[in-house]
Design an enzyme around this catalytic site. Structure first.
Site, PDB file in Angstrom:
ATOM      1  N   ASN A  32     -10.109  -0.353  -1.060  1.00 57.34           N
ATOM      2  CA  ASN A  32      -8.642  -0.304  -0.976  1.00 57.34           C
ATOM      3  C   ASN A  32      -8.040  -0.979  -2.212  1.00 57.34           C
ATOM      4  O   ASN A  32      -8.114  -2.196  -2.349  1.00 57.34           O
ATOM      5  CB  ASN A  32      -8.192  -1.009   0.306  1.00 57.34           C
ATOM      6  CG  ASN A  32      -6.691  -0.950   0.517  1.00 57.34           C
ATOM      7  OD1 ASN A  32      -5.950  -0.533  -0.363  1.00 57.34           O
ATOM      8  ND2 ASN A  32      -6.250  -1.380   1.692  1.00 57.34           N
ATOM      9  N   CYS A  73       0.814  -1.219   0.000  1.00 57.84           N
ATOM     10  CA  CYS A  73       0.000   0.000   0.000  1.00 57.84           C
ATOM     11  C   CYS A  73       0.844   1.265   0.000  1.00 57.84           C
ATOM     12  O   CYS A  73       0.343   2.350  -0.271  1.00 57.84           O
ATOM     13  CB  CYS A  73      -0.938   0.007   1.200  1.00 57.84           C
ATOM     14  SG  CYS A  73      -2.081  -1.367   1.144  1.00 57.84           S
ATOM     15  N   HIS A 102      -3.783   7.160   1.991  1.00 61.51           N
ATOM     16  CA  HIS A 102      -4.103   5.806   1.522  1.00 61.51           C
ATOM     17  C   HIS A 102      -5.503   5.441   2.027  1.00 61.51           C
ATOM     18  O   HIS A 102      -5.865   5.759   3.159  1.00 61.51           O
ATOM     19  CB  HIS A 102      -3.059   4.839   2.074  1.00 61.51           C
ATOM     20  CG  HIS A 102      -3.380   3.406   1.841  1.00 61.51           C
ATOM     21  ND1 HIS A 102      -3.624   2.896   0.588  1.00 61.51           N
ATOM     22  CD2 HIS A 102      -3.505   2.367   2.709  1.00 61.51           C
ATOM     23  CE1 HIS A 102      -3.881   1.610   0.693  1.00 61.51           C
ATOM     24  NE2 HIS A 102      -3.824   1.258   1.963  1.00 61.51           N
TER      25      HIS A 102
HETATM   26  O1  UT7 Z   1      -4.099  -1.243   3.241  1.00 58.72           O
HETATM   27  C1  UT7 Z   1      -3.291  -2.032   4.043  1.00 58.72           C
HETATM   28  C2  UT7 Z   1      -3.496  -1.742   5.437  1.00 58.72           C
HETATM   29  N1  UT7 Z   1      -4.720  -2.363   5.905  1.00 58.72           N
HETATM   30  C3  UT7 Z   1      -5.419  -1.744   6.799  1.00 58.72           C
HETATM   31  O2  UT7 Z   1      -5.056  -0.646   7.170  1.00 58.72           O
HETATM   32  C4  UT7 Z   1      -6.613  -2.442   7.386  1.00 58.72           C
HETATM   33  C5  UT7 Z   1      -6.562  -2.313   8.880  1.00 58.72           C
HETATM   34  N2  UT7 Z   1      -7.625  -3.007   9.601  1.00 58.72           N
HETATM   35  C6  UT7 Z   1      -8.916  -2.647   9.511  1.00 58.72           C
HETATM   36  O3  UT7 Z   1      -9.288  -1.796   8.746  1.00 58.72           O
HETATM   37  C7  UT7 Z   1      -9.892  -3.295  10.473  1.00 58.72           C
HETATM   38  O4  UT7 Z   1      -9.193  -3.976  11.473  1.00 58.72           O
HETATM   39  C8  UT7 Z   1     -10.895  -4.265   9.800  1.00 58.72           C
HETATM   40  C9  UT7 Z   1     -11.843  -3.487   8.938  1.00 58.72           C
HETATM   41  C10 UT7 Z   1     -10.113  -5.268   8.963  1.00 58.72           C
HETATM   42  C11 UT7 Z   1     -11.699  -4.993  10.871  1.00 58.72           C
HETATM   43  O5  UT7 Z   1     -12.345  -4.067  11.714  1.00 58.72           O
HETATM   44  P1  UT7 Z   1     -12.312  -4.284  13.303  1.00 58.72           P
HETATM   45  O6  UT7 Z   1     -13.151  -3.244  13.891  1.00 58.72           O
HETATM   46  O7  UT7 Z   1     -10.859  -4.324  13.684  1.00 58.72           O
HETATM   47  O8  UT7 Z   1     -13.030  -5.667  13.454  1.00 58.72           O
HETATM   48  P2  UT7 Z   1     -12.453  -7.011  14.088  1.00 58.72           P
HETATM   49  O9  UT7 Z   1     -11.389  -7.583  13.227  1.00 58.72           O
HETATM   50  O10 UT7 Z   1     -12.140  -6.756  15.510  1.00 58.72           O
HETATM   51  O11 UT7 Z   1     -13.721  -7.912  14.016  1.00 58.72           O
HETATM   52  C12 UT7 Z   1     -14.836  -7.669  14.814  1.00 58.72           C
HETATM   53  C13 UT7 Z   1     -15.844  -8.773  14.561  1.00 58.72           C
HETATM   54  C14 UT7 Z   1     -15.257 -10.177  14.637  1.00 58.72           C
HETATM   55  O12 UT7 Z   1     -16.224 -10.996  15.217  1.00 58.72           O
HETATM   56  P3  UT7 Z   1     -16.056 -11.509  16.723  1.00 58.72           P
HETATM   57  O13 UT7 Z   1     -14.758 -12.240  16.738  1.00 58.72           O
HETATM   58  O14 UT7 Z   1     -16.029 -10.239  17.530  1.00 58.72           O
HETATM   59  O15 UT7 Z   1     -17.259 -12.340  16.909  1.00 58.72           O
HETATM   60  C15 UT7 Z   1     -15.091 -10.548  13.177  1.00 58.72           C
HETATM   61  O16 UT7 Z   1     -15.187 -11.947  12.972  1.00 58.72           O
HETATM   62  O17 UT7 Z   1     -16.366  -8.612  13.228  1.00 58.72           O
HETATM   63  C16 UT7 Z   1     -16.261  -9.856  12.553  1.00 58.72           C
HETATM   64  N3  UT7 Z   1     -16.053  -9.611  11.142  1.00 58.72           N
HETATM   65  C17 UT7 Z   1     -17.076  -9.407  10.297  1.00 58.72           C
HETATM   66  N4  UT7 Z   1     -18.409  -9.389  10.487  1.00 58.72           N
HETATM   67  C18 UT7 Z   1     -19.182  -9.143   9.416  1.00 58.72           C
HETATM   68  C19 UT7 Z   1     -14.891  -9.492  10.453  1.00 58.72           C
HETATM   69  N5  UT7 Z   1     -15.144  -9.231   9.177  1.00 58.72           N
HETATM   70  C20 UT7 Z   1     -16.494  -9.166   9.044  1.00 58.72           C
HETATM   71  C21 UT7 Z   1     -17.358  -8.921   7.965  1.00 58.72           C
HETATM   72  N6  UT7 Z   1     -18.680  -8.907   8.205  1.00 58.72           N
HETATM   73  N7  UT7 Z   1     -16.894  -8.674   6.727  1.00 58.72           N
END
Ligand code: UT7
Length: 349
Positions: free
Chosen positions: A304, A133, A274
């Site tokens: 992204n 990225c 980004h």
């Molecule tokens: O470009 C390269 C750099 N990349 C980034 O900068 C991305 C950085 N990370 C992020 O943007 C975020 O961490 C995410 C968008 C990937 C995830 O958001 P989050 O608020 O950190 O969510 P999480 O990973 O803590 O997940 C929360 C919950 C989980 O469920 P449990 O374990 O709490 O029951 C996930 O399984 O949300 C669940 N989950 C989803 N639910 C519905 C994860 N993906 C999804 C989804 N739909 N697509």
């Protein structure tokens, strides 16, 4: 996680005001996006997710998806031609092409060579630059160094990715985040006191490489039947760890760059970050003291696109009249490596 030196000890090796007779100008941008839109509702038919989750957690509403059989060079050629048209430059006036991507047509040959041939850039050398990225910023700084040193007059910097080729559409943690798209910016030599790239700063932390990785994509894990059966060819992300680092590092590198140049947030007309997550973009702007009116956001429409996010955002800003001759722009990116960086420039010639 490797710690950076404390602010006072920071060598600030990347900071610079171009001192010499030449400055590298960013004179035009062109883009290419696939026609096909994949909405959050479409994704909800593939994995257990919802429009509400994706919008509130990321700000993404839809992304573009290339049709099967499309290669990155197919988009890059369109973006390159548009960029050159806007700059009023013929392809054979280019000295070089640097293509930032993690989804080039092949590992070998470099996609820049394919672009060179297809656009008829007869005099130009070409190579790819792989920095996820942060790839576009890395390529921009490389091109600027060539131009400032007098080793090139014009370099086309291409940044783009077909993330649909790296994403596992069974993994809801990653498949909702990415899209396909490509952009190109012409970097051209200009007078040292004119518009152009004024400063940059880049960082790496390979100690956190496993937090954002495509395991089976090179010599560390060749593409055996076993590796492919385990799905190791797809992108894996420790979302929370990457999120926390992105928020911290994007603000930190921007502030450090501005400080090193003796500038403040008042010197930013346009912040082009980004586009990984709206919840990363907003706190970055807030920590910098830049109001959201000055921030380019297109993640809702294109998601992204990895090395494509910054040129696509620049083109969006230009189309809406926010980017023009003399606009003072701060570019900032963060991604797999981990790697992050920022560049400060005045747009145009
Ligand atoms: O470009 C390269 C750099 N990349 C980034 O900068 C991305 C950085 N990370 C992020 O943007 C975020 O961490 C995410 C968008 C990937 C995830 O958001 P989050 O608020 O950190 O969510 P999480 O990973 O803590 O997940 C929360 C919950 C989980 O469920 P449990 O374990 O709490 O029951 C996930 O399984 O949300 C669940 N989950 C989803 N639910 C519905 C994860 N993906 C999804 C989804 N739909 N697509």
């Amino acid at each position: 996680m490797t710690e950076l030196p404390a602010p006072g000890d920071h060598p600030k090796a990347g900071h610079r005001r171009t001192p010499g007779a030449r400055r590298a100008r960013c004179v035009a941008v062109g883009t290419a996006l696939p026609e096909r839109r994949l909405t959050n509702a479409d994704l909800a038919k593939l994995v257990d997710t919802s429009d509400e989750w994706i919008v509130t957690r990321t700000g993404i509403r839809e992304r573009r998806m290339a049709d099967p059989g499309t290669a990155l060079s197919d988009l890059a050629v369109v973006a390159a031609r548009e960029c050159l048209d806007r700059a009023g430059i013929q392809a054979d006036q280019l000295d070089g092409i640097i293509c930032a991507t993690i989804t080039g047509d092949h590992v070998m040959p470099a996609t820049a060579n394919i672009i060179q041939h297809r656009i008829g850039a007869r005099r130009a050398w070409g190579y790819d630059l792989l920095n996820a990225c942060n790839g576009f910023l890395a390529a921009l700084n490389t091109a600027a160094a060539f131009v400032e040193a007098g080793r090139a007059e014009r370099i086309l910097v291409v940044g783009g990715d077909l993330m649909s080729s790296l994403v596992d559409f069974r993994d809801r943690n990653t498949c909702v985040l990415f899209g396909d798209g490509c952009g190109a910016v012409l970097v051209e030599a200009g007078p040292g006191d004119g518009y152009g790239l004024i400063g940059f700063e880049m960082h790496s932390d390979g100690g956190s490489a496993a937090d954002l990785i495509v395991p089976c994509s090179g010599s560390a894990l060749p593409a055996t039947a076993d590796a492919l059966a385990r799905g190791e060819q797809f992108l894996k992300q420790n979302g929370k760890a990457v999120f926390q680092q992105a928020v911290r590092r994007m603000a930190e590198v921007s502030t450090s760059l501005l400080d090193g140049l003796g500038l403040t947030s008042a010197d930013i007309d346009l912040l082009v970050p980004h586009q990984a997550n709206l919840r990363i973009i907003q706190p970055t702007a807030e920590r910098l003291g830049v109001p959201m009116e000055k921030v380019v956001v297109n993640i809702d429409r294109v998601a992204n696109t990895t090395a494509g996010t910054i040129p696509l955002a620049l083109a969006d800003a230009e189309a809406s009249g926010r980017l023009h001759q003399g606009t003072r722009v701060l570019l900032v990116a963060f991604g797999g490596g981990l790697t992050w960086g920022a560049a400060y420039l005045t747009w145009g010639r």
